[in-house]
Design an enzyme around this catalytic site. Structure first.
Site, PDB file in Angstrom:
ATOM      1  N   HIS A 233       0.817  -1.214   0.000  1.00 50.23           N
ATOM      2  CA  HIS A 233       0.000   0.000   0.000  1.00 50.23           C
ATOM      3  C   HIS A 233       0.853   1.267   0.000  1.00 50.23           C
ATOM      4  CE1 HIS A 233       1.038   0.802   4.194  1.00 50.23           C
ATOM      5  NE2 HIS A 233       0.879  -0.490   4.407  1.00 50.23           N
ATOM      6  N   GLU A 309      -2.198  -7.186   7.667  1.00 50.92           N
ATOM      7  CA  GLU A 309      -0.862  -7.122   8.254  1.00 50.92           C
ATOM      8  C   GLU A 309      -0.837  -7.832   9.600  1.00 50.92           C
ATOM      9  OE1 GLU A 309       2.178  -7.313   8.224  1.00 50.92           O
ATOM     10  OE2 GLU A 309       2.871  -5.324   7.585  1.00 50.92           O
TER      11      GLU A 309
END
Length: 429
Positions: A233, A309
């Site tokens: 990202h 994550e």
């Protein structure tokens, strides 16, 4: 449905005498250690200790996933044959232990396999460590264990056959995944899945068919691979400060710089014209990055929960230096072992590996022959690259991965994987 291998052992110095057991739960696709158990049980026989090791291993597997399919591997012929139902249980000490083991998981989920003692070194070492601890008047502690260094037989689950290409761990893992694929067949159970004792050590001819003897790109034409283009990202406010930012924190949005990065990568991928689907982590920074690309490509965004994550627990929002100052022992343990979790209930890399591997398998199965943009985070990208290379867990600390960088892994029909790109940031210049 999760699948585990449980290896268990027990011993007695005197038979009966001071006794202990050891058990380990392994991921059959990677060879990773998921859980270890060991205990000094006082004066007992070898067989009692072996049964208690089995019980501890099954309980550890149940704690990880109650619906797991489990292959139990032990060097105790007695326990394997009795639990398989081929030998009667006559000894009064064994009957309640066998009944206890049988209740932990449904019989349809558990299969037993006898292995030579030299292939059960991990569990054997744990059992001996437990007996050593008992001799000192204490109990076994995971922090003092060296059994992990005896896991060569277990890691063979994820290494290639002798005829395979040097260092290509994916080839051996492919054979395991091919066996596990049998579970997709109608009516498949643990008995059909793990019935043959050589399921994880195929005869030479079968192994040759399961995994090519050449590296990816040099074997027979296997058709177009499933290619995962891995996009980290764009930046958030925490990224330039190098703060831990996982799935247990504030879920920050993209910063202005991050939005510019997302737009840049969208233009670059549109110019290439190869992406056919977009999949994202559920966290906001990834969804925003993925949406910027998907809007440019005219594609929808699918969410894959397994791509989130790591949960960094109490370290969320802190820098490495701040964690080192506040939690030095926990940080060192985390750096030393993939089984160590961050302070305050975070996720270990071993746990993340299981989650990411499962997500990978779902994506590869659903997108065979296609190119998929996977928008995720540092740890999932590094984990996918590590597994494709067959590299050890410590390699996670040896990869650089910039915000909005592109990496790529191709997955072939035989289970081989080929890393095609790592940390490409050319589109940001």
């Amino acid at each position: 449905m999760p699948r585990f291998v449980v290896e268990a052992d027990g011993g007695s110095r005197g038979n009966p005498g001071p006794a202990g057991y050891g058990a380990v739960v392994l991921d059959p696709a990677t060879g990773e250690t998921l859980a270890e158990r060991a205990e000094y049980i006082g004066v007992a026989t070898n067989n009692v200790a072996e049964y208690k090791g089995l019980i501890a291993g099954l309980r550890a597997a149940h704690e990880l996933a109650p619906d797991a399919v489990v292959l139990v591997r032990m060097d105790s012929k007695l326990v394997v044959e009795q639990m398989s139902g081929r030998w009667k249980i006559k000894h009064p000490d064994m009957k309640p232990l066998a009944a206890q083991a049988a209740k932990i998981l449904p019989r349809s989920q558990v299969t037993y396999e006898w292995i030579p003692r030299e292939e059960n070194k991990h569990a054997d070492r744990l059992a001996n460590e437990a007996m050593d601890a008992g001799k000192r008047g204490g109990q076994w502690e995971p922090s003092g264990s060296t059994a992990v260094f005896d896991r060569s037989a277990a890691r063979a689950l994820a290494t290639p056959p002798v005829s395979g290409p040097p260092g290509d761990a994916a080839a051996g893992a492919a054979a395991v995944r091919a066996a596990l694929a049998a579970s997709a067949a109608p009516g498949a159970t643990a008995d059909t899945l793990f019935a043959e004792p050589d399921r994880f050590a195929e005869p030479a001819e079968e192994a040759a068919a399961a995994a090519p003897t050449t590296g990816a790109g040099w074997g027979p034409d296997l058709g177009a691979p499933a290619t995962l283009v891995l996009l980290r990202h764009g930046e958030t406010a925490l990224t330039p400060q190098k703060r831990f930012s996982g799935s247990g924190g504030t879920d920050p949005e993209l910063s202005p710089a991050g939005r510019r990065q997302a737009a840049a990568v969208a233009e670059a991928l549109a110019a290439r014209g190869t992406v056919q689907a977009v999949v994202s982590s559920p966290l906001r920074r990834c969804r925003e990055t993925a949406q910027a690309v998907a809007d440019r490509l005219g594609l929808p965004v699918a969410i894959e929960e397994g791509l989130r994550e790591t949960d960094f627990g109490a370290w969320e929002g802190l820098t490495f230096a701040e964690v080192r100052d506040r939690f030095p022992d926990d940080l060192q343990a985390w750096l030393d072992s993939p089984r160590a979790a961050p302070t305050g209930g975070g996720e270990s890399f071993a746990v993340v590996t299981r989650r990411v591997s499962a997500a990978r398998d779902r994506l590869v199965s659903a997108h065979a022959g296609r190119t998929v943009l996977v928008v995720t985070h540092v740890t999932p990208v590094k984990t996918l690259v590590r597994l494709a290379l067959g590299a050890p867990p410590e390699s996670l600390f040896k990869m650089e991965l910039s915000a909005a960088s592109l990496s790529a892994v191709a997955y072939y029909a035989d289970g081989n994987a080929s890393v095609r790109l790592l940390n490409d940031t050319g589109h940001l210049r």
